[in-house]
Design a protein around this motif. Structure first.
Motif, PDB file in Angstrom:
ATOM      1  N   ARG A  70      79.371   1.417 -27.151  1.00 54.72           N
ATOM      2  CA  ARG A  70      78.770   1.071 -28.434  1.00 54.72           C
ATOM      3  C   ARG A  70      78.739   2.309 -29.336  1.00 54.72           C
ATOM      4  O   ARG A  70      78.871   3.439 -28.864  1.00 54.72           O
ATOM      5  CB  ARG A  70      77.350   0.500 -28.289  1.00 54.72           C
ATOM      6  N   LYS A  75      75.589   1.808 -40.534  1.00 53.98           N
ATOM      7  CA  LYS A  75      74.226   1.754 -40.019  1.00 53.98           C
ATOM      8  C   LYS A  75      73.269   1.064 -40.995  1.00 53.98           C
ATOM      9  O   LYS A  75      73.136   1.511 -42.141  1.00 53.98           O
ATOM     10  CB  LYS A  75      73.701   3.176 -39.743  1.00 53.98           C
ATOM     11  N   PRO A  76      72.604   0.012 -40.549  1.00 55.15           N
ATOM     12  CA  PRO A  76      71.629  -0.655 -41.418  1.00 55.15           C
ATOM     13  C   PRO A  76      70.282   0.070 -41.350  1.00 55.15           C
ATOM     14  O   PRO A  76      69.446  -0.275 -40.528  1.00 55.15           O
ATOM     15  CB  PRO A  76      71.536  -2.051 -40.789  1.00 55.15           C
ATOM     16  N   GLU A 108      78.836  -2.457 -35.222  1.00 60.40           N
ATOM     17  CA  GLU A 108      78.185  -3.400 -36.144  1.00 60.40           C
ATOM     18  C   GLU A 108      78.888  -3.536 -37.499  1.00 60.40           C
ATOM     19  O   GLU A 108      79.353  -2.558 -38.078  1.00 60.40           O
ATOM     20  CB  GLU A 108      76.733  -2.922 -36.358  1.00 60.40           C
ATOM     21  N   GLN A 126      79.310  -6.539 -33.773  1.00 57.41           N
ATOM     22  CA  GLN A 126      77.859  -6.690 -33.612  1.00 57.41           C
ATOM     23  C   GLN A 126      77.262  -7.140 -34.942  1.00 57.41           C
ATOM     24  O   GLN A 126      77.561  -6.580 -35.991  1.00 57.41           O
ATOM     25  CB  GLN A 126      77.256  -5.351 -33.183  1.00 57.41           C
ATOM     26  N   GLY A 128      73.603  -7.314 -36.510  1.00 56.41           N
ATOM     27  CA  GLY A 128      72.313  -6.727 -36.192  1.00 56.41           C
ATOM     28  C   GLY A 128      71.135  -7.635 -36.489  1.00 56.41           C
ATOM     29  O   GLY A 128      71.269  -8.688 -37.133  1.00 56.41           O
ATOM     30  N   ALA A 129      69.976  -7.186 -36.017  1.00 54.73           N
ATOM     31  CA  ALA A 129      68.743  -7.956 -36.171  1.00 54.73           C
ATOM     32  C   ALA A 129      68.472  -8.302 -37.640  1.00 54.73           C
ATOM     33  O   ALA A 129      68.038  -9.401 -37.973  1.00 54.73           O
ATOM     34  CB  ALA A 129      67.583  -7.156 -35.597  1.00 54.73           C
ATOM     35  N   ARG A 130      68.766  -7.339 -38.519  1.00 55.11           N
ATOM     36  CA  ARG A 130      68.463  -7.552 -39.941  1.00 55.11           C
ATOM     37  C   ARG A 130      69.395  -8.561 -40.603  1.00 55.11           C
ATOM     38  O   ARG A 130      69.106  -9.052 -41.687  1.00 55.11           O
ATOM     39  CB  ARG A 130      68.520  -6.213 -40.678  1.00 55.11           C
ATOM     40  N   LYS A 151      72.495 -10.057 -32.323  1.00 57.83           N
ATOM     41  CA  LYS A 151      71.125  -9.649 -32.036  1.00 57.83           C
ATOM     42  C   LYS A 151      70.163 -10.730 -32.530  1.00 57.83           C
ATOM     43  O   LYS A 151      70.427 -11.404 -33.529  1.00 57.83           O
ATOM     44  CB  LYS A 151      70.799  -8.340 -32.759  1.00 57.83           C
ATOM     45  N   ARG A 181      66.536  -8.102 -28.550  1.00 60.56           N
ATOM     46  CA  ARG A 181      66.329  -6.673 -28.831  1.00 60.56           C
ATOM     47  C   ARG A 181      64.885  -6.338 -29.194  1.00 60.56           C
ATOM     48  O   ARG A 181      64.599  -5.270 -29.712  1.00 60.56           O
ATOM     49  CB  ARG A 181      67.285  -6.202 -29.933  1.00 60.56           C
ATOM     50  N   ASP A 213      68.738  -5.497 -25.258  1.00 60.15           N
ATOM     51  CA  ASP A 213      68.818  -4.140 -25.790  1.00 60.15           C
ATOM     52  C   ASP A 213      67.456  -3.476 -25.574  1.00 60.15           C
ATOM     53  O   ASP A 213      66.530  -3.658 -26.361  1.00 60.15           O
ATOM     54  CB  ASP A 213      69.153  -4.209 -27.292  1.00 60.15           C
ATOM     55  N   HIS A 216      66.276  -0.421 -28.585  1.00 59.10           N
ATOM     56  CA  HIS A 216      65.580  -0.712 -29.844  1.00 59.10           C
ATOM     57  C   HIS A 216      64.227  -1.367 -29.605  1.00 59.10           C
ATOM     58  O   HIS A 216      63.343  -1.291 -30.453  1.00 59.10           O
ATOM     59  CB  HIS A 216      66.472  -1.539 -30.775  1.00 59.10           C
ATOM     60  N   GLU A 242      71.385   2.820 -25.789  1.00 56.09           N
ATOM     61  CA  GLU A 242      71.771   3.973 -26.601  1.00 56.09           C
ATOM     62  C   GLU A 242      71.744   5.265 -25.774  1.00 56.09           C
ATOM     63  O   GLU A 242      70.733   5.581 -25.139  1.00 56.09           O
ATOM     64  CB  GLU A 242      70.843   4.102 -27.813  1.00 56.09           C
TER      65      GLU A 242
HETATM   66  C1  PEP Z   1      71.825  -1.078 -33.409  1.00 56.18           C
HETATM   67  O1  PEP Z   1      72.092  -1.624 -32.329  1.00 56.18           O
HETATM   68  O2  PEP Z   1      72.366  -0.042 -33.773  1.00 56.18           O
HETATM   69  C2  PEP Z   1      70.791  -1.682 -34.282  1.00 56.18           C
HETATM   70  C3  PEP Z   1      70.627  -1.255 -35.541  1.00 56.18           C
HETATM   71  O3  PEP Z   1      70.065  -2.605 -33.667  1.00 56.18           O
HETATM   72  P1  PEP Z   1      69.124  -3.765 -34.286  1.00 56.18           P
HETATM   73  O4  PEP Z   1      69.977  -4.539 -35.235  1.00 56.18           O
HETATM   74  O5  PEP Z   1      68.751  -4.533 -33.067  1.00 56.18           O
HETATM   75  O6  PEP Z   1      67.958  -3.083 -34.938  1.00 56.18           O
END
Ligand code: PEP
Ligand code: MN
Length: 276
Positions: A70, A75-76, A108, A126, A128-130, A151, A181, A213, A216, A242
């Motif tokens: 991974r 990056k969010p 992601e 991926q 992500g959660a958001r 996620k 997660r 996960d 997180h 991670e």
């Molecule tokens: C990630 O896996 O890098 C991440 C940002 O995870 P999540 O979307 O679960 O917060």
């Protein structure tokens, strides 16, 4: 979930197939949800920070027994002023790390633009959660026909999470891996509350593989190993962890990333417990 809404789950539900296997990588030899095989461990940094960093981590996690790599290129981040990832350049470094180690790459996509790039370079997209209820992005990920790691949102019900998977599958892409997660609760000693029960529930409601996960959810290195082991003992089809070569200097999520030695020790322990 009531019977009426249950009927709307057509593809992710268990009506047609009991269990769906998701096979990833160029050789399709890393399998999520296999009845006979063992759970899959995905490991690597929160963010891809340089070519040297990702190569070094990829070699180390492979040696320790991880089956996939991974690393975030996009990056969010909660703050727009924080490191946003190296974008396409990081995708190229990830591809080099795959070439060097043979590990399939999970990374992601944060929007439809990054999705096009991620689909070109990565083995698994991926979400992500958001973005777990960004229906346009879910449909677009479905259209790529690439495996998708979805996620669970921080405040998403299990039925909503499975419906999000349905958005990907309705586009003809059955290769969906669900990932618990951690959700928001009144607990504040961990970053989120890893909903172990949700792993079993999602597996009983759907035909999809479900992984966890612990990184997180924990938000702190100390709590990652117990959560990883708990998830696997609770029936997860894999974990995504991670790992960083120098966590203190990480550009994101520094507190929760295991160093290379900690990861290798965790792998040894999980093997000893026959969890992987
Ligand atoms: C990630 O896996 O890098 C991440 C940002 O995870 P999540 O979307 O679960 O917060
Ligand atoms: Mn992270």
């Amino acid at each position: 979930m009531n019977e009426k809404s249950d009927k709307k789950i057509r593809l992710a539900g268990k009506d047609s197939v009991e269990r769906l296997e998701v096979k990833i990588g160029p050789r399709k030899d890393v399998v999520f949800g296999s009845e006979s095989g063992s759970p899959v461990v995905i490991a690597g940094p929160c963010a891809v920070e340089s070519e040297e960093q990702i190569l070094r981590i990829a070699e180390a996690v492979k040696k320790a027994g991880a089956q996939a790599l991974r690393g975030g290129a996009f990056k969010p981040r909660t703050s727009p002023y924080d490191f946003q990832g190296h974008g396409e350049e990081a995708l190229r470094w990830l591809a080099k790390a795959r070439e060097a180690t043979g590990l399939p790459v999970v990374t992601e996509a944060v929007d439809e633009e990054s999705l096009r790039l991620v689909a070109d370079y990565a083995d698994v997209i991926q979400i992500g959660a958001r973005n777990s209820q960004n229906f346009a992005l879910l449909r677009a990920a479905g259209k790529t026909q690439r495996p998708v790691l979805l996620k669970r949102g921080m405040a998403q019900g299990i039925d909503e999470w499975i419906m999000a998977a349905e958005y990907i599958m309705v586009e003809g892409n059955m290769n969906v891996i669900l990932c618990e997660r951690g959700i928001r609760t009144f607990g504040n000693h961990t970053r989120a509350t890893l909903d172990i029960g949700a792993i079993a529930v999602a597996k009983s409601m759907s035909c999809l593989p479900v992984i966890a996960d612990p990184s997180h959810a924990a938000g702190d290195v100390k709590f990652v190993p117990p959560l990883a082991k708990a998830a696997l003992a609770g029936g997860a089809d894999g974990i995504i962890i991670e790992v960083h070569n120098d966590p203190a200097k990480a550009l994101s999520d520094a507190k929760q990333q295991l160093d290379l030695k900690q990861f290798s020790e965790l792998m040894d322990e999980m093997r000893m417990l026959k969890l992987v």
